[in-house]
Design a protein around this motif. Sequence first.
Motif, mmCIF file in Angstrom:
data_model
loop_
_atom_site.group_PDB
_atom_site.id
_atom_site.type_symbol
_atom_site.label_atom_id
_atom_site.label_comp_id
_atom_site.label_asym_id
_atom_site.label_seq_id
_atom_site.Cartn_x
_atom_site.Cartn_y
_atom_site.Cartn_z
ATOM 1 N N TYR A 56 0.823 -1.216 0.000
ATOM 2 C CA TYR A 56 0.000 0.000 0.000
ATOM 3 C C TYR A 56 0.852 1.260 0.000
ATOM 4 C CZ TYR A 56 -2.849 3.712 2.059
ATOM 5 O OH TYR A 56 -3.454 4.915 2.328
ATOM 6 N N LYS A 57 1.920 1.259 0.761
ATOM 7 C CA LYS A 57 2.730 2.472 0.894
ATOM 8 C C LYS A 57 3.568 2.754 -0.343
ATOM 9 C CE LYS A 57 2.922 2.589 5.932
ATOM 10 N NZ LYS A 57 3.761 2.593 7.152
ATOM 11 N N VAL A 58 4.213 1.730 -0.908
ATOM 12 C CA VAL A 58 5.088 1.987 -2.064
ATOM 13 C C VAL A 58 4.291 2.309 -3.320
ATOM 14 C CG1 VAL A 58 6.907 0.512 -1.127
ATOM 15 C CG2 VAL A 58 5.274 -0.442 -2.761
ATOM 16 N N LEU A 59 3.003 1.942 -3.353
ATOM 17 C CA LEU A 59 2.177 2.217 -4.524
ATOM 18 C C LEU A 59 1.522 3.595 -4.475
ATOM 19 C CD1 LEU A 59 0.470 -1.252 -5.151
ATOM 20 C CD2 LEU A 59 2.394 -0.235 -6.374
ATOM 21 N N GLY A 60 1.777 4.347 -3.417
ATOM 22 C CA GLY A 60 1.289 5.727 -3.398
ATOM 23 C C GLY A 60 0.344 6.094 -2.284
ATOM 24 N N GLN A 61 -0.087 5.156 -1.465
ATOM 25 C CA GLN A 61 -0.968 5.422 -0.326
ATOM 26 C C GLN A 61 -2.233 6.180 -0.740
ATOM 27 O OE1 GLN A 61 1.065 6.383 3.476
ATOM 28 N NE2 GLN A 61 2.916 6.648 2.262
ATOM 29 N N ASN A 62 -2.791 5.813 -1.891
ATOM 30 C CA ASN A 62 -4.037 6.420 -2.334
ATOM 31 C C ASN A 62 -5.075 5.326 -2.597
ATOM 32 O OD1 ASN A 62 -3.135 5.247 -4.732
ATOM 33 N ND2 ASN A 62 -2.370 7.181 -5.560
ATOM 34 N N TYR A 63 -6.193 5.721 -3.213
ATOM 35 C CA TYR A 63 -7.262 4.746 -3.435
ATOM 36 C C TYR A 63 -6.822 3.609 -4.347
ATOM 37 C CZ TYR A 63 -11.669 2.751 -5.067
ATOM 38 O OH TYR A 63 -12.671 1.876 -5.395
ATOM 39 N N ASP A 64 -6.128 3.933 -5.449
ATOM 40 C CA ASP A 64 -5.629 2.891 -6.349
ATOM 41 C C ASP A 64 -4.714 1.928 -5.610
ATOM 42 O OD1 ASP A 64 -6.932 3.701 -8.704
ATOM 43 O OD2 ASP A 64 -5.417 5.219 -9.095
ATOM 44 N N ALA A 65 -3.877 2.466 -4.709
ATOM 45 C CA ALA A 65 -2.957 1.635 -3.933
ATOM 46 C C ALA A 65 -3.729 0.684 -3.017
ATOM 47 C CB ALA A 65 -2.012 2.509 -3.117
ATOM 48 N N ALA A 66 -4.808 1.178 -2.424
ATOM 49 C CA ALA A 66 -5.616 0.332 -1.536
ATOM 50 C C ALA A 66 -6.283 -0.799 -2.317
ATOM 51 C CB ALA A 66 -6.675 1.177 -0.832
ATOM 52 N N VAL A 67 -6.781 -0.478 -3.526
ATOM 53 C CA VAL A 67 -7.422 -1.506 -4.352
ATOM 54 C C VAL A 67 -6.387 -2.548 -4.786
ATOM 55 C CG1 VAL A 67 -8.664 -1.961 -6.493
ATOM 56 C CG2 VAL A 67 -9.217 0.064 -5.149
ATOM 57 N N MET A 68 -5.192 -2.070 -5.198
ATOM 58 C CA MET A 68 -4.148 -3.010 -5.618
ATOM 59 C C MET A 68 -3.630 -3.830 -4.442
ATOM 60 S SD MET A 68 -1.947 -1.173 -8.657
ATOM 61 C CE MET A 68 -1.894 0.491 -8.032
ATOM 62 N N ALA A 69 -3.637 -3.258 -3.249
ATOM 63 C CA ALA A 69 -3.222 -4.009 -2.055
ATOM 64 C C ALA A 69 -4.193 -5.160 -1.790
ATOM 65 C CB ALA A 69 -3.161 -3.077 -0.849
ATOM 66 N N SER A 70 -5.497 -4.888 -1.969
ATOM 67 C CA SER A 70 -6.476 -5.970 -1.776
ATOM 68 C C SER A 70 -6.284 -7.055 -2.838
ATOM 69 C CB SER A 70 -7.901 -5.414 -1.841
ATOM 70 O OG SER A 70 -8.258 -5.052 -3.163
ATOM 71 N N GLY A 71 -5.929 -6.620 -4.065
ATOM 72 C CA GLY A 71 -5.648 -7.590 -5.123
ATOM 73 C C GLY A 71 -4.401 -8.397 -4.836
ATOM 74 N N HIS A 72 -3.370 -7.735 -4.287
ATOM 75 C CA HIS A 72 -2.126 -8.432 -3.954
ATOM 76 C C HIS A 72 -2.377 -9.517 -2.913
ATOM 77 C CE1 HIS A 72 2.408 -8.132 -2.781
ATOM 78 N NE2 HIS A 72 2.114 -9.244 -3.415
ATOM 79 N N ALA A 73 -3.213 -9.210 -1.922
ATOM 80 C CA ALA A 73 -3.558 -10.228 -0.920
ATOM 81 C C ALA A 73 -4.244 -11.416 -1.587
ATOM 82 C CB ALA A 73 -4.471 -9.627 0.150
ATOM 83 N N GLY A 74 -5.026 -11.139 -2.645
ATOM 84 C CA GLY A 74 -5.734 -12.206 -3.336
ATOM 85 C C GLY A 74 -4.820 -13.131 -4.089
ATOM 86 N N PHE A 75 -3.928 -12.584 -4.947
ATOM 87 C CA PHE A 75 -3.069 -13.497 -5.712
ATOM 88 C C PHE A 75 -1.815 -13.879 -4.952
ATOM 89 C CE2 PHE A 75 -1.033 -9.584 -7.522
ATOM 90 C CZ PHE A 75 0.308 -9.922 -7.360
ATOM 91 N N GLY A 76 -1.463 -13.150 -3.887
ATOM 92 C CA GLY A 76 -0.318 -13.529 -3.063
ATOM 93 C C GLY A 76 -0.574 -14.789 -2.261
ATOM 94 N N LEU A 77 -1.835 -14.987 -1.885
ATOM 95 C CA LEU A 77 -2.216 -16.199 -1.158
ATOM 96 C C LEU A 77 -3.005 -17.181 -2.022
ATOM 97 C CD1 LEU A 77 -3.305 -14.785 2.332
ATOM 98 C CD2 LEU A 77 -1.319 -16.215 1.852
ATOM 99 N N GLY A 78 -3.710 -16.652 -3.011
ATOM 100 C CA GLY A 78 -4.589 -17.520 -3.789
ATOM 101 C C GLY A 78 -4.284 -17.545 -5.258
ATOM 102 N N ALA A 79 -4.987 -16.714 -6.031
ATOM 103 C CA ALA A 79 -4.822 -16.718 -7.491
ATOM 104 C C ALA A 79 -5.360 -15.404 -8.040
ATOM 105 C CB ALA A 79 -5.570 -17.907 -8.101
ATOM 106 N N THR A 80 -5.101 -15.148 -9.317
ATOM 107 C CA THR A 80 -5.558 -13.908 -9.942
ATOM 108 C C THR A 80 -7.079 -13.738 -9.870
ATOM 109 O OG1 THR A 80 -3.644 -13.950 -11.414
ATOM 110 C CG2 THR A 80 -5.452 -12.517 -12.032
ATOM 111 N N PRO A 81 -7.892 -14.798 -10.089
ATOM 112 C CA PRO A 81 -9.348 -14.611 -9.921
ATOM 113 C C PRO A 81 -9.721 -14.144 -8.515
ATOM 114 C CG PRO A 81 -8.906 -16.642 -11.106
ATOM 115 C CD PRO A 81 -7.577 -16.138 -10.622
ATOM 116 N N THR A 82 -8.982 -14.599 -7.512
ATOM 117 C CA THR A 82 -9.234 -14.144 -6.146
ATOM 118 C C THR A 82 -8.923 -12.665 -6.013
ATOM 119 O OG1 THR A 82 -8.480 -16.326 -5.419
ATOM 120 C CG2 THR A 82 -8.821 -14.673 -3.712
ATOM 121 N N ALA A 83 -7.830 -12.236 -6.659
ATOM 122 C CA ALA A 83 -7.474 -10.816 -6.643
ATOM 123 C C ALA A 83 -8.578 -9.980 -7.283
ATOM 124 C CB ALA A 83 -6.154 -10.608 -7.382
#
Length: 400
Positions: free
Chosen positions: A328-355
């Motif tokens: 979240y922080k390195v991506l800019g600490q904005n709304y896009d960063a928060a959305v991408m952080a939720s996606g990262h949690a999805g494919f970091g533990l699961g898969a791209t569809p989860t992201a």
Amino acid sequence: MNIIPINAVLSALLALLTLFFGELIKKNTPLLLKYHIPGPVIGGVLAALVTACLHRLGIELAFELPLKDTLMLMFFAGIGLNANIRQLMKGGKLFVVFLATAVVYIIFQDLIGVSAASFLGLEPKLGLMTGSITLSGGHGTGAAWATMFHDEFGVSNALEIAMACATFGLVIGGIIGAPLGTYLVEKKGLITPKKTHSHAQNQRAEAETHRVADYMASIVLLACCVELSQMIHQLVLTLDYHWLNMIPNFVYALLLGASFSTLFHDSKPIQVAMRQVERTSSLSLSIFLSMALLEVKLWQLFDMAAPLMVILTLQTLFTLFFVTCVTYKVLGQNYDAAVMASGHAGFGLGATPTAMLNMNSMTSFYGASPKAYFIVPLVGAFFIDLSNLLVIEIFLHFLN
């Protein structure tokens, strides 16, 4: 033990029935739909429970599945074909930053897996199965690497461990992703787009006609990638360079697909074939996973259930920390960063569809995030597989 051989036709039929019932159960179970649990995993787990019960009765089924590896290669070729290298370069600086962050994440993911496995008295290499191979890699990558771990390192229950870890990650990645992104938006008071109907553009109706000719063209294109990847793999094995021998054949299918997509992007025949490549490769993965899960021997996992849960719990806690404090922080600490952080949690533990599921949950409430929808799938579905391969190869080199 009474071993009953199942011929190739009947084995394939059972795999298709496993897939069918898995999808049927998913369709009629809101909880499974909500967390995007794959149909082949649902059906495969049920099939594994049936074979475990038969094993208790002294009966073991020996399946004959000659097309299993071919279907796996078709899936990875499809990922490559859907990842035009020229298009990947359009993500700019944010794309590079997100990819670098994801690579750092999988390095720590493997460090945790290997360290925890060693501490718990398990084979250190097994820690990679509880790390980026199955969590960032998912079911397809986990099943692909399980073959090598079984053949090269003598891990008899590699497939069972891979499927268990990947399934755990898929569920947890879907559970924590959207709440984590929501926490960032609310806690940090981020400015979000107004809720509009523009998100519907990301859910385009599949109005495209499913022409038989397009499907046939996609199968031919995928088959060409598969055949060429097998030829390259055999050539590499003939050259007998140790570090090259460690590269699974699905990597060549992935790279060939990306090369075809880039070089022949403007070719009319390739464009026709590409219309159905994603659907065909997705179906290939579903059937491959159904076949792979038919061979899962759950009884070999019982002795390892406790240590696996310890390692996977550590991986989940680390993901929560990393995505919140780093991604979240390195991506800019904005709304896009928060959305991408939720996606990262999805494919970091699961898969791209989860992201995508995680990001859908956020953007449907807070508003669209075009950057996230462009960057996260590209990293999660293509570049992370190549990066993951490099990281795994380095870890195996040092562990050997």
